[in-house]
Write a protein that holds these residues in place. Structure first.
Motif, mmCIF file in Angstrom:
data_model
loop_
_atom_site.group_PDB
_atom_site.id
_atom_site.type_symbol
_atom_site.label_atom_id
_atom_site.label_comp_id
_atom_site.label_asym_id
_atom_site.label_seq_id
_atom_site.Cartn_x
_atom_site.Cartn_y
_atom_site.Cartn_z
ATOM 1 N N CYS A 102 0.838 -1.199 0.000
ATOM 2 C CA CYS A 102 0.000 0.000 0.000
ATOM 3 C C CYS A 102 0.869 1.243 0.000
ATOM 4 O O CYS A 102 0.614 2.186 -0.725
ATOM 5 C CB CYS A 102 -0.941 -0.014 1.206
ATOM 6 S SG CYS A 102 -2.074 1.355 1.126
ATOM 7 N N ARG A 126 3.179 -1.519 -7.570
ATOM 8 C CA ARG A 126 2.766 -0.354 -6.777
ATOM 9 C C ARG A 126 3.988 0.146 -6.016
ATOM 10 O O ARG A 126 4.592 -0.612 -5.246
ATOM 11 C CB ARG A 126 1.712 -0.762 -5.742
ATOM 12 C CG ARG A 126 0.294 -0.875 -6.236
ATOM 13 C CD ARG A 126 -0.605 -1.383 -5.103
ATOM 14 N NE ARG A 126 -0.655 -0.457 -3.976
ATOM 15 C CZ ARG A 126 -1.631 0.419 -3.760
ATOM 16 N NH1 ARG A 126 -2.657 0.476 -4.574
ATOM 17 N NH2 ARG A 126 -1.597 1.222 -2.712
ATOM 18 N N LYS A 131 0.877 9.069 0.347
ATOM 19 C CA LYS A 131 -0.415 8.453 0.627
ATOM 20 C C LYS A 131 -1.423 9.523 1.001
ATOM 21 O O LYS A 131 -1.151 10.379 1.826
ATOM 22 C CB LYS A 131 -0.304 7.496 1.823
ATOM 23 C CG LYS A 131 0.485 6.241 1.587
ATOM 24 C CD LYS A 131 -0.053 5.371 0.473
ATOM 25 C CE LYS A 131 -1.485 4.926 0.680
ATOM 26 N NZ LYS A 131 -1.980 4.171 -0.480
ATOM 27 N N HIS A 284 -8.809 -2.495 -1.664
ATOM 28 C CA HIS A 284 -9.417 -1.318 -1.054
ATOM 29 C C HIS A 284 -10.934 -1.417 -1.009
ATOM 30 O O HIS A 284 -11.569 -0.755 -0.199
ATOM 31 C CB HIS A 284 -8.945 -0.042 -1.756
ATOM 32 C CG HIS A 284 -7.514 0.284 -1.442
ATOM 33 N ND1 HIS A 284 -6.477 -0.268 -2.133
ATOM 34 C CD2 HIS A 284 -6.966 1.039 -0.466
ATOM 35 C CE1 HIS A 284 -5.332 0.142 -1.617
ATOM 36 N NE2 HIS A 284 -5.591 0.939 -0.604
ATOM 37 N N ASP A 310 -3.100 -5.153 -2.988
ATOM 38 C CA ASP A 310 -2.034 -4.917 -2.007
ATOM 39 C C ASP A 310 -1.306 -6.227 -1.683
ATOM 40 O O ASP A 310 -1.930 -7.213 -1.282
ATOM 41 C CB ASP A 310 -2.634 -4.350 -0.709
ATOM 42 C CG ASP A 310 -3.086 -2.886 -0.838
ATOM 43 O OD1 ASP A 310 -3.033 -2.340 -1.962
ATOM 44 O OD2 ASP A 310 -3.488 -2.299 0.182
ATOM 45 N N CYS A 320 0.284 0.633 7.008
ATOM 46 C CA CYS A 320 -0.874 1.117 6.260
ATOM 47 C C CYS A 320 -1.581 -0.071 5.599
ATOM 48 O O CYS A 320 -0.954 -0.820 4.837
ATOM 49 C CB CYS A 320 -0.355 2.098 5.207
ATOM 50 S SG CYS A 320 -1.588 2.787 4.146
ATOM 51 N N ASP A 321 -2.839 -0.288 5.925
ATOM 52 C CA ASP A 321 -3.681 -1.276 5.232
ATOM 53 C C ASP A 321 -3.177 -2.730 5.264
ATOM 54 O O ASP A 321 -3.455 -3.502 4.339
ATOM 55 C CB ASP A 321 -3.905 -0.858 3.769
ATOM 56 C CG ASP A 321 -4.885 0.323 3.648
ATOM 57 O OD1 ASP A 321 -5.514 0.682 4.665
ATOM 58 O OD2 ASP A 321 -5.006 0.864 2.537
ATOM 59 N N GLN A 324 -5.619 -5.806 4.668
ATOM 60 C CA GLN A 324 -6.116 -6.201 3.348
ATOM 61 C C GLN A 324 -4.998 -6.697 2.420
ATOM 62 O O GLN A 324 -5.263 -7.024 1.260
ATOM 63 C CB GLN A 324 -6.837 -5.016 2.685
ATOM 64 C CG GLN A 324 -5.917 -3.858 2.312
ATOM 65 C CD GLN A 324 -6.671 -2.604 1.927
ATOM 66 O OE1 GLN A 324 -7.758 -2.355 2.432
ATOM 67 N NE2 GLN A 324 -6.118 -1.821 1.028
#
Ligand code: PEP
Ligand code: MN
Length: 361
Positions: A102, A126, A131, A284, A310, A320-321, A324
């Protein structure tokens, strides 16, 4: 407005129509040649006298486009658009996978995550130095120049093209100088027209998400901002940027157990309304790694040209995240199976995209 030339129309007749539109009305044309020739008029075509154009030799029909997102519309451009980033093609009958962490958190985390993403089979990595977060207390990235250095290192380490989210117009040059191959416009900036207009001046590919509460018309209109290059007088002062990739990421709805609500019927619907490549983001939208795999398969079965998801080397420690993000092994299984589903569709005779030739005039 689009002008269909008749089957036997000569190149000279086509040129005469283009000359009339560019000279008399100051608008630009885009020509698509397949079995017949179709001329798309860029800019606000309301000023054109339709009768005068339809009387020109070789013209079969003149059609006005009523959609507010003309350049992104399939009526304007019937063939699928294929966007290229280095060796990778996105759209048409290609299946393209975007993946990676992410956010860039440290050099070690970014490079490890980049390697496992490459080994899992992603086509485009990515590499997010910046962010856009809902709360200012959440992790928003390293100091930008350090983040960009690490993004370049991720690209060098894997040999993959990279995608990075651009939030602030002032950072655009730094992104391009760092070798960012694709600019992502995230949900929180999806309708910020100064950002979209600036990207219309370039030909760098852009992944455009939609806002949390945007409908299809708003999303495709944002794409048209990037593509049309239109000025306030309605003239197409420059060509605009055609290299737009749509990314469906779900919207806010009353269901709180998933992060966002992803409506699978948006995939075939948007594909039918727009010629642009359409990918989808199962990370997301679902917000939960336990859901990502099947949601990814659903998007591909519904006709998406790929997914963006991700992948993290250590989701439990992610800033971060992490909830997921999937690990490399799971990412590989998902990617392999998506490729199988995509070719299965082909085998079943379900359309997976067409490729057309587009010439600029
Ligand atoms: C992302 O892709 O990292 C992201 C923040 O997604 P979105 O803009 O869709 O929230
Ligand atoms: Mn994220």
């Amino acid at each position: 407005m689009i002008i269909h030339m008749a089957a036997g129309a000569t190149p000279d007749q086509t040129q005469r129509v283009i000359d009339r539109i560019t000279r008399d009305y100051g608008l630009r044309c885009e020509t698509i040649v397949s079995d017949t020739t179709v001329i798309g008029v860029k800019g606000i075509a309301g000023i054109i006298d339709e009768g005068r154009i339809s009387e020109l030799p070789g013209v079969e029909s003149v059609i006005r486009i009523t959609e507010k997102y003309k350049d992104a519309s399939r009526t304007f451009h019937p063939e699928d658009t294929v966007v290229r980033a280095g060796r990778v093609a996105i759209g048409g009958d290609n299946l393209t996978v975007f993946g990676g962490p992410c956010a860039i958190e440290s050099e070690q985390q970014a490079l490890e995550s980049a390697r496992i993403s490459r080994d899992a089979g992603v086509d485009i990595l990515r590499a997010f130095p910046d962010k856009s977060r809902t709360s200012p207390y959440d992790y928003r990235g390293l100091e930008l120049s350090r983040g960009l250095e690490i993004a370049s290192a991720m690209k060098a380490e894997t040999g993959l093209p990279i995608v990075s989210e651009l939030i602030d117009l002032r950072h655009l040059d730094a992104f391009l100088n760092a070798g960012v191959d694709i600019i992502q416009i995230g949900a929180r900036s999806a309708q910020y027209s100064p950002l979209l207009e600036e990207l219309s001046r370039l030909d760098v590919p852009v992944i455009l998400k939609h806002g949390f509460g945007n409908d299809m018309n708003e999303w495709l209109s944002a794409a048209a901002y990037i593509m049309s290059g239109i000025d306030r007088e309605g003239r197409s002062a420059r060509y605009g940027n055609r290299n737009v990739i749509l990314c469906y990421r779900g919207i806010k709805a009353f269901e709180a157990s998933t992060r966002f609500a992803a409506d699978i019927s948006m995939i075939p619907l948007v594909r039918s309304k727009s010629h642009l490549p359409l990918i989808a983001d199962p990370s997301h939208s679902s917000g939960d790694r336990k859901l990502v795999e099947r949601v990814a398969y659903g998007f591909i079965a519904a006709g998406a040209h790929g997914i963006e998801f991700d992948i993290h080397s250590n989701p439990a420690e992610a800033l971060c995240d992490g909830k997921q993000a999937v690990l490399g092994g799971e990412a590989k299984r998902i990617i392999d199976n998506m490729r199988r589903i995509h070719s299965l569709l082909d085998g079943l005779g379900v359309e997976t995209g067409s490729v057309g030739r587009v010439a600029a005039k």
